[in-house]
Motif scaffolding. Structure first.
Motif, PDB file in Angstrom:
ATOM      1  N   ALA A   1      28.009   0.013  30.775  1.00 57.70           N
ATOM      2  CA  ALA A   1      26.624  -0.375  31.042  1.00 57.70           C
ATOM      3  C   ALA A   1      26.539  -1.896  30.969  1.00 57.70           C
ATOM      4  CB  ALA A   1      25.695   0.267  30.013  1.00 57.70           C
ATOM      5  N   ASP A   2      27.589  -2.535  31.488  1.00 51.50           N
ATOM      6  CA  ASP A   2      27.750  -3.980  31.298  1.00 51.50           C
ATOM      7  C   ASP A   2      27.418  -4.798  32.540  1.00 51.50           C
ATOM      8  OD1 ASP A   2      30.011  -2.705  32.335  1.00 51.50           O
ATOM      9  OD2 ASP A   2      31.403  -4.179  31.546  1.00 51.50           O
ATOM     10  N   GLY A   3      26.487  -4.306  33.354  1.00 43.87           N
ATOM     11  CA  GLY A   3      25.898  -5.135  34.396  1.00 43.87           C
ATOM     12  C   GLY A   3      26.657  -5.201  35.703  1.00 43.87           C
ATOM     13  N   ALA A   4      26.090  -6.007  36.613  1.00 42.79           N
ATOM     14  CA  ALA A   4      26.589  -6.080  37.988  1.00 42.79           C
ATOM     15  C   ALA A   4      28.042  -6.545  38.067  1.00 42.79           C
ATOM     16  CB  ALA A   4      25.696  -7.019  38.801  1.00 42.79           C
ATOM     17  N   ASN A   5      28.443  -7.426  37.170  1.00 47.55           N
ATOM     18  CA  ASN A   5      29.823  -7.919  37.151  1.00 47.55           C
ATOM     19  C   ASN A   5      30.638  -7.174  36.098  1.00 47.55           C
ATOM     20  OD1 ASN A   5      29.326  -9.972  39.145  1.00 47.55           O
ATOM     21  ND2 ASN A   5      28.253 -11.127  37.556  1.00 47.55           N
ATOM     22  N   SER A   6      30.502  -5.880  36.093  1.00 52.59           N
ATOM     23  CA  SER A   6      31.056  -5.012  35.051  1.00 52.59           C
ATOM     24  C   SER A   6      32.555  -5.216  34.829  1.00 52.59           C
ATOM     25  CB  SER A   6      30.786  -3.551  35.414  1.00 52.59           C
ATOM     26  OG  SER A   6      31.466  -2.679  34.548  1.00 52.59           O
TER      27      SER A   6
ATOM     28  N   VAL B   1      32.454   7.717  38.148  1.00 53.29           N
ATOM     29  CA  VAL B   1      33.170   8.298  37.011  1.00 53.29           C
ATOM     30  C   VAL B   1      34.667   8.379  37.275  1.00 53.29           C
ATOM     31  CG1 VAL B   1      31.158   9.688  36.348  1.00 53.29           C
ATOM     32  CG2 VAL B   1      32.943  10.712  37.770  1.00 53.29           C
ATOM     33  N   LYS B   2      35.416   8.399  36.186  1.00 50.91           N
ATOM     34  CA  LYS B   2      36.816   8.792  36.145  1.00 50.91           C
ATOM     35  C   LYS B   2      36.950   9.693  34.925  1.00 50.91           C
ATOM     36  CE  LYS B   2      40.115   5.900  37.252  1.00 50.91           C
ATOM     37  NZ  LYS B   2      41.028   4.731  37.356  1.00 50.91           N
TER      38      LYS B   2
ATOM     39  N   ALA C   1      32.325   6.735  32.534  1.00 49.40           N
ATOM     40  CA  ALA C   1      31.153   6.791  33.410  1.00 49.40           C
ATOM     41  C   ALA C   1      30.511   5.410  33.506  1.00 49.40           C
ATOM     42  CB  ALA C   1      30.134   7.803  32.880  1.00 49.40           C
ATOM     43  N   LEU C   2      30.044   5.060  34.700  1.00 44.22           N
ATOM     44  CA  LEU C   2      29.311   3.820  34.925  1.00 44.22           C
ATOM     45  C   LEU C   2      27.831   4.148  35.097  1.00 44.22           C
ATOM     46  CD1 LEU C   2      31.641   2.111  37.585  1.00 44.22           C
ATOM     47  CD2 LEU C   2      31.645   1.755  35.102  1.00 44.22           C
TER      48      LEU C   2
END
Length: 410
Positions: A166-171, A289-290, A294-295
């Motif tokens: 859950a770490d943003g657009a530049n994950s 997901v993998k 999950a993103l």
């Protein structure tokens, strides 16, 4: 596997924090790794953030579910929306103007400063999340047999059955997991700032489509109660060269330009604060997901700010993911790959449809092709005359359909 955590969430903003609080409500304690420091409540409350998030009814419902909503020091409900085209005859109006602060059942949604949301979410996590860590930097993420390994800058290594990015657009999580990213560069930038107008907004969000792109006036709360009703946050989408030029204007020049281009929709613009410019690109992770990962939120998708839905679909991600995880937990299963695939199936298609529809609307509203201009204006007029179409649009905008068949449904 006794040293393996059940879930680690990288990112402690609105979407990551909401996920942690929803899981805690269901009896699952997550380890939350937040890059942000502990916020100073008095400092955050005393600063007027020029940007606001347009929160849908669904997002507000979720924030109420985790006891965040009522702790917000200020927010601005809105009861109507008005959208029109400067060079056309079509317009759409939803809801109505209001002379008084609307009650919860009257509001279509609410405008909230992201800094205030982050503050209250953090305060709730400090109270309810047993392993909430701030000012943490993740330097490596690696998939291992039946778990993910997360290495921190201080050398500590965490292992987890489920890793949530859950770490943003530049994950960083997305990149470390080798999940591809599709990017659509609009070659546009948005200017955002807070403005004061001579006429009150009457709790209506307004958006005018100019030949260069949409200009939105979004009601926002004021630090001074006597000025409440006269402050708006604007989001002005422009071609990159226009945005660069306008950003270089003095405040006086920008105020004059904004008053003219907005067609005096709320009289004169008389004050402007905290102008900022940011590039606009749509992004979509090729997979959400993998196995064991999950993103959610901007780590999975970033859409055009045209309808202000980015944060709302991120909160729906959190709700659907938590629902499927807690459902399986009741059956003695945790983060099974099929469970994560179910989350991806429910959210990826809906998010992609939203992203492409926003791109299409933005293009259609700025086109100079005469037959398309005629079709656009005719379509807007027809929708505005149809209660059925408007009700369907409002139901979609509420986000409540995204909670259907989950434990968070209204």
């Amino acid at each position: 596997m006794s040293d393996v955590l059940d879930v680690v969430i990288v990112g402690g903003g609105l979407v990551g924090g909401l996920t942690a609080l929803l899981l805690a409500q269901g009896g699952v304690q997550a380890t939350v790794l937040d890059a942000a420091p502990i916020l100073d409540p008095e400092h955050v409350k005393s600063m007027l953030n020029p940007r606001v998030l347009a929160l849908s009814q669904a997002t507000i419902h979720l924030l109420k579910a985790v006891n965040v909503w009522n702790d917000l020091p200020r927010q601005m409900p809105y009861t109507g929306m008005h959208v029109w085209n400067k060079n056309g005859y079509g317009e759409i109006e939803f809801g109505q103007v209001s002379q008084f602060i609307p009650t919860a059942d009257q509001a279509l949604g609410s405008m909230v400063e992201p800094s205030l949301l982050n503050l209250v979410i953090q305060q709730k996590m400090l109270q309810q999340i047993q392993d909430y860590r701030t000012q943490v930097k993740v330097v490596r993420v690696e998939q291992q047999v039946e778990c993910w390994c997360v290495e921190l800058a201080d050398g500590q290594i965490l292992k987890t059955r489920l890793l949530i990015g859950a770490d943003g657009a530049n994950s960083f999580v997305r990149d470390q997991a080798y999940i591809g990213l599709d990017v659509l560069d609009y070659h546009q930038a948005a200017i955002s700032c807070a403005i004061k107008t001579t006429q009150p907004h009457q709790y209506v969000a307004r958006q005018i489509f100019l030949p260069t792109g949409p200009l939105a006036f979004l009601p926002m709360a004021s630090l001074d109660e006597q000025e409440n009703g006269y402050w708006q946050s604007i989001v002005w989408t422009l071609p990159e060269d226009y945005a660069e030029e306008y950003s270089a204007f003095s405040d006086a020049e920008f105020i004059q330009l904004l008053t003219r281009e907005s067609q005096h929709m709320l009289g004169e613009v008389i004050d402007v604060r905290s102008r900022a410019r940011f590039p606009l690109k749509a992004r979509s992770a090729q997979h959400y997901v993998k196995a064991g990962l999950a993103l959610i939120g901007d780590a999975a998708h970033v859409i055009h700010p045209l309808a202000g839905q980015g944060v709302n679909i991120g909160c729906l991600d959190a709700a659907v993911l938590c629902d499927v995880l807690l459902h399986d937990l009741q059956r003695g299963v945790w983060a099974h790959e099929q469970t994560l695939r179910r989350y991806e199936h429910q959210r990826k298609g809906q998010n992609a449809a939203m992203m492409h529809s926003m791109s299409a609307i933005g293009w259609l509203e700025t086109t100079e092709i005469t037959p398309l201009i005629f079709a656009r204006n005719f379509g807007l007029r027809q929708v505005n005359r149809s209660t059925l179409f408007k009700d369907a649009f409002m139901q979609q905008a509420s986000g409540l359909h995204g909670l259907k068949n989950t434990r968070y449904a209204i």
